[in-house]
Design a protein around this motif. Structure first.
Motif, PDB file in Angstrom:
ATOM      1  N   ASN A   1       0.739  -1.075   0.008  1.00 39.45           N
ATOM      2  CA  ASN A   1       0.097   0.050   0.083  1.00 39.45           C
ATOM      3  C   ASN A   1       0.748   1.214   0.063  1.00 39.45           C
ATOM      4  O   ASN A   1       2.166   1.112   0.215  1.00 39.45           O
ATOM      5  CB  ASN A   1      -0.870   0.242   0.982  1.00 39.45           C
ATOM      6  CG  ASN A   1      -0.267  -0.233   2.534  1.00 39.45           C
ATOM      7  OD1 ASN A   1       0.929   0.151   2.524  1.00 39.45           O
ATOM      8  ND2 ASN A   1      -0.994  -0.439   3.615  1.00 39.45           N
ATOM      9  N   ARG A   2       0.166   2.349   0.125  1.00 37.73           N
ATOM     10  CA  ARG A   2       0.933   3.806  -0.024  1.00 37.73           C
ATOM     11  C   ARG A   2       1.804   3.714   1.053  1.00 37.73           C
ATOM     12  O   ARG A   2       3.119   4.165   0.812  1.00 37.73           O
ATOM     13  CB  ARG A   2      -0.159   4.644   0.081  1.00 37.73           C
ATOM     14  CG  ARG A   2       0.303   6.152   0.007  1.00 37.73           C
ATOM     15  CD  ARG A   2      -0.509   7.251   0.404  1.00 37.73           C
ATOM     16  NE  ARG A   2      -0.336   8.721   0.094  1.00 37.73           N
ATOM     17  CZ  ARG A   2      -0.325   9.324  -0.962  1.00 37.73           C
ATOM     18  NH1 ARG A   2      -0.805   8.822  -2.139  1.00 37.73           N
ATOM     19  NH2 ARG A   2       0.248  10.466  -1.117  1.00 37.73           N
ATOM     20  N   GLN A   3       1.481   3.290   2.293  1.00 41.77           N
ATOM     21  CA  GLN A   3       2.529   3.714   3.324  1.00 41.77           C
ATOM     22  C   GLN A   3       3.907   2.878   3.077  1.00 41.77           C
ATOM     23  O   GLN A   3       5.010   3.222   3.342  1.00 41.77           O
ATOM     24  CB  GLN A   3       1.846   3.132   4.654  1.00 41.77           C
ATOM     25  CG  GLN A   3       0.838   4.165   5.074  1.00 41.77           C
ATOM     26  CD  GLN A   3      -0.611   4.195   4.232  1.00 41.77           C
ATOM     27  OE1 GLN A   3      -0.796   3.070   3.735  1.00 41.77           O
ATOM     28  NE2 GLN A   3      -1.072   5.404   4.186  1.00 41.77           N
TER      29      GLN A   3
ATOM     30  N   PRO B   1       9.976   2.503  -6.151  1.00 41.03           N
ATOM     31  CA  PRO B   1       9.309   3.832  -5.901  1.00 41.03           C
ATOM     32  C   PRO B   1      10.822   5.028  -5.658  1.00 41.03           C
ATOM     33  O   PRO B   1      11.556   4.732  -4.884  1.00 41.03           O
ATOM     34  CB  PRO B   1       8.698   3.685  -4.819  1.00 41.03           C
ATOM     35  CG  PRO B   1       9.148   2.695  -3.976  1.00 41.03           C
ATOM     36  CD  PRO B   1       9.697   1.826  -4.997  1.00 41.03           C
TER      37      PRO B   1
ATOM     38  N   ASP C   1       4.184  14.701  -2.093  1.00 39.33           N
ATOM     39  CA  ASP C   1       3.315  13.812  -1.757  1.00 39.33           C
ATOM     40  C   ASP C   1       3.078  12.813  -2.725  1.00 39.33           C
ATOM     41  O   ASP C   1       2.142  11.760  -2.685  1.00 39.33           O
ATOM     42  CB  ASP C   1       1.868  14.335  -1.613  1.00 39.33           C
ATOM     43  CG  ASP C   1       1.330  14.976  -2.568  1.00 39.33           C
ATOM     44  OD1 ASP C   1       2.415  15.714  -3.650  1.00 39.33           O
ATOM     45  OD2 ASP C   1       0.380  15.298  -2.936  1.00 39.33           O
ATOM     46  N   LYS C   2       3.826  12.659  -3.871  1.00 37.44           N
ATOM     47  CA  LYS C   2       4.009  11.800  -4.753  1.00 37.44           C
ATOM     48  C   LYS C   2       5.429  11.137  -5.168  1.00 37.44           C
ATOM     49  O   LYS C   2       6.306  11.860  -4.920  1.00 37.44           O
ATOM     50  CB  LYS C   2       3.371  12.427  -6.156  1.00 37.44           C
ATOM     51  CG  LYS C   2       1.863  12.804  -6.127  1.00 37.44           C
ATOM     52  CD  LYS C   2       0.955  11.770  -6.071  1.00 37.44           C
ATOM     53  CE  LYS C   2      -0.578  12.005  -6.146  1.00 37.44           C
ATOM     54  NZ  LYS C   2      -0.983  12.673  -7.333  1.00 37.44           N
TER      55      LYS C   2
ATOM     56  N   GLN D   1       5.791   4.200   0.369  1.00 38.43           N
ATOM     57  CA  GLN D   1       6.619   5.647   0.733  1.00 38.43           C
ATOM     58  C   GLN D   1       7.664   5.292   1.703  1.00 38.43           C
ATOM     59  O   GLN D   1       8.674   5.902   1.742  1.00 38.43           O
ATOM     60  CB  GLN D   1       5.635   6.443   1.295  1.00 38.43           C
ATOM     61  CG  GLN D   1       4.669   7.199   0.473  1.00 38.43           C
ATOM     62  CD  GLN D   1       3.649   8.163   0.842  1.00 38.43           C
ATOM     63  OE1 GLN D   1       3.073   7.808   2.093  1.00 38.43           O
ATOM     64  NE2 GLN D   1       3.120   9.174   0.342  1.00 38.43           N
TER      65      GLN D   1
ATOM     66  N   GLU E   1      -3.298   4.181  -9.033  1.00 38.08           N
ATOM     67  CA  GLU E   1      -1.862   4.325  -9.051  1.00 38.08           C
ATOM     68  C   GLU E   1      -1.435   5.882  -8.942  1.00 38.08           C
ATOM     69  O   GLU E   1      -0.678   6.345  -8.222  1.00 38.08           O
ATOM     70  CB  GLU E   1      -1.102   3.862 -10.163  1.00 38.08           C
ATOM     71  CG  GLU E   1      -0.830   2.157 -10.020  1.00 38.08           C
ATOM     72  CD  GLU E   1       0.265   1.769 -11.210  1.00 38.08           C
ATOM     73  OE1 GLU E   1       0.810   0.804 -10.965  1.00 38.08           O
ATOM     74  OE2 GLU E   1       0.275   2.670 -12.310  1.00 38.08           O
TER      75      GLU E   1
ATOM     76  N   ASP F   1      -2.868   7.925  -7.060  1.00 38.98           N
ATOM     77  CA  ASP F   1      -3.023   8.226  -5.736  1.00 38.98           C
ATOM     78  C   ASP F   1      -1.990   8.437  -4.971  1.00 38.98           C
ATOM     79  O   ASP F   1      -1.475   9.166  -4.191  1.00 38.98           O
ATOM     80  CB  ASP F   1      -3.943   7.539  -4.771  1.00 38.98           C
ATOM     81  CG  ASP F   1      -5.415   7.566  -5.434  1.00 38.98           C
ATOM     82  OD1 ASP F   1      -5.801   8.411  -5.835  1.00 38.98           O
ATOM     83  OD2 ASP F   1      -6.020   6.585  -4.780  1.00 38.98           O
ATOM     84  N   THR F   2      -0.784   7.784  -5.489  1.00 41.72           N
ATOM     85  CA  THR F   2       0.885   7.769  -5.049  1.00 41.72           C
ATOM     86  C   THR F   2       1.582   8.252  -5.958  1.00 41.72           C
ATOM     87  O   THR F   2       2.760   8.740  -5.371  1.00 41.72           O
ATOM     88  CB  THR F   2       0.941   6.388  -4.547  1.00 41.72           C
ATOM     89  OG1 THR F   2      -0.159   5.625  -3.600  1.00 41.72           O
ATOM     90  CG2 THR F   2       2.326   6.058  -3.931  1.00 41.72           C
ATOM     91  N   PHE F   3       1.553   7.848  -7.255  1.00 43.87           N
ATOM     92  CA  PHE F   3       2.441   8.126  -8.179  1.00 43.87           C
ATOM     93  C   PHE F   3       2.271   9.316  -9.136  1.00 43.87           C
ATOM     94  O   PHE F   3       0.822   9.668  -9.248  1.00 43.87           O
ATOM     95  CB  PHE F   3       2.922   6.822  -8.852  1.00 43.87           C
ATOM     96  CG  PHE F   3       3.112   5.535  -7.925  1.00 43.87           C
ATOM     97  CD1 PHE F   3       4.669   5.720  -7.825  1.00 43.87           C
ATOM     98  CD2 PHE F   3       2.418   4.884  -7.693  1.00 43.87           C
ATOM     99  CE1 PHE F   3       5.188   4.701  -6.959  1.00 43.87           C
ATOM    100  CE2 PHE F   3       2.928   3.911  -7.011  1.00 43.87           C
ATOM    101  CZ  PHE F   3       4.116   3.559  -6.571  1.00 43.87           C
TER     102      PHE F   3
END
Length: 275
Positions: free
Chosen positions: A47-49, A84, A91-92, A52, A129, A131-133
């Motif tokens: 997930n996003r967390q 990543p 934030d991205k 990151q 995707e 939302d994060t990238f």
């Protein structure tokens, strides 16, 4: 010269994935040179967390140091399907495909152009995707001992104009690391890859994720190596492992010479005439 694709069932923890990749690299054939590709999300699949937490500035960080060390240690050209990397937007992130030469030097970086914002009838359902990238903005073709490498990542596969542009820039091998969902992979993975190989007369090297992942993700596997005629040279349907196939320059040259589609393409001329 040989092409190698590693198939993984990556988790949301880099140390776990690191150990899996290291074990597969120990199984590489003894011959050199080797072009070795890891799938999309090889570093972290979560997930996003989780993503990151592992993201690094491009060119700086322990994960990239490890990847470079593997390339040096094994004397291979290593294509990291994606990891990543940080962007100027706090934030991205970018989904970045990195290429290391056999000295451990990073010689190319491609940020995934097309982001997977779709709904799929599987256990995960909604994929966003973006939302994060952030998407990339540039093509990437890099010289190597194997020929010119055209870089792409997963969802890019559905956009044939990208691969035609890579071919126009001299690509000989199209790199398509992926984490195709089980549903879309069963329907479209191999036909799309074969189309990209045939229409561009290029080898295709496609390392994939496989199996069950965090958050209900299910990936198709079926890592594959295709020749420029679209014929399957090696395929791993299920499970973690690696596949190997020879790179035959004479076959690439012969196919392009006998059917010179790149020279026959006329759409750009038609567009100019109609402007």
């Amino acid at each position: 010269m040989e092409l190698v694709a590693l198939q993984l069932n990556a988790s949301d923890h880099w140390p776990v994935n690191q150990a899996k990749i290291a074990a597969l690299l120990e199984r590489l054939p003894a011959s050199r040179p080797l072009l070795v590709q890891l799938p999309e999300n090889a570093v972290v699949f979560g997930n996003r967390q989780a993503v990151q937490a592992v993201a690094e500035p491009l060119g700086n960080g322990p994960v990239q140091d490890c990847l470079a060390q593997w390339a040096r240690q094994y004397g291979i050209w290593l294509v990291v399907g994606s990891m990543p990397t940080q962007t100027e937007q706090s934030d991205k992130l970018h989904t970045s495909c990195l290429v290391f030469n056999d000295k451990g030097e990073r010689v190319a970086c491609y940020h995934k152009l097309h982001l997977f914002d779709v709904d799929v009838a599987d256990g995960h359902g909604r994929y966003r995707e973006s939302d994060t990238f952030s998407p990339g903005h540039e093509l990437c073709v890099v010289d190597s001992p194997f020929g010119r490498l055209g870089l792409s990542v997963c969802y890019d596969l559905r956009f044939p104009e990208l691969y035609r542009a890579l071919r126009e820039q001299g690509a000989d091998i199209l790199l398509v690391p992926a984490a195709f969902t089980r549903v879309t992979g069963k329907a479209h993975w191999l036909p799309l890859l074969q189309a990209r190989a045939i229409e561009n007369q290029c080898y295709v090297l496609a390392a994939a994720q496989v199996g069950e992942h965090a958050g209900g993700r299910q990936t198709w596997g079926h890592s594959v190596i295709l020749d420029p005629w679209g014929d399957i040279q090696a395929c791993l349907p299920n499970g973690e492992g690696l596949i190997v196939a020879p790179l035959e320059q004479h076959r690439l040259d012969s196919i392009r010479r006998q059917m010179p589609v790149a020279q026959h393409a006329r759409l750009r001329a038609v567009w100019r005439d109609n402007e």
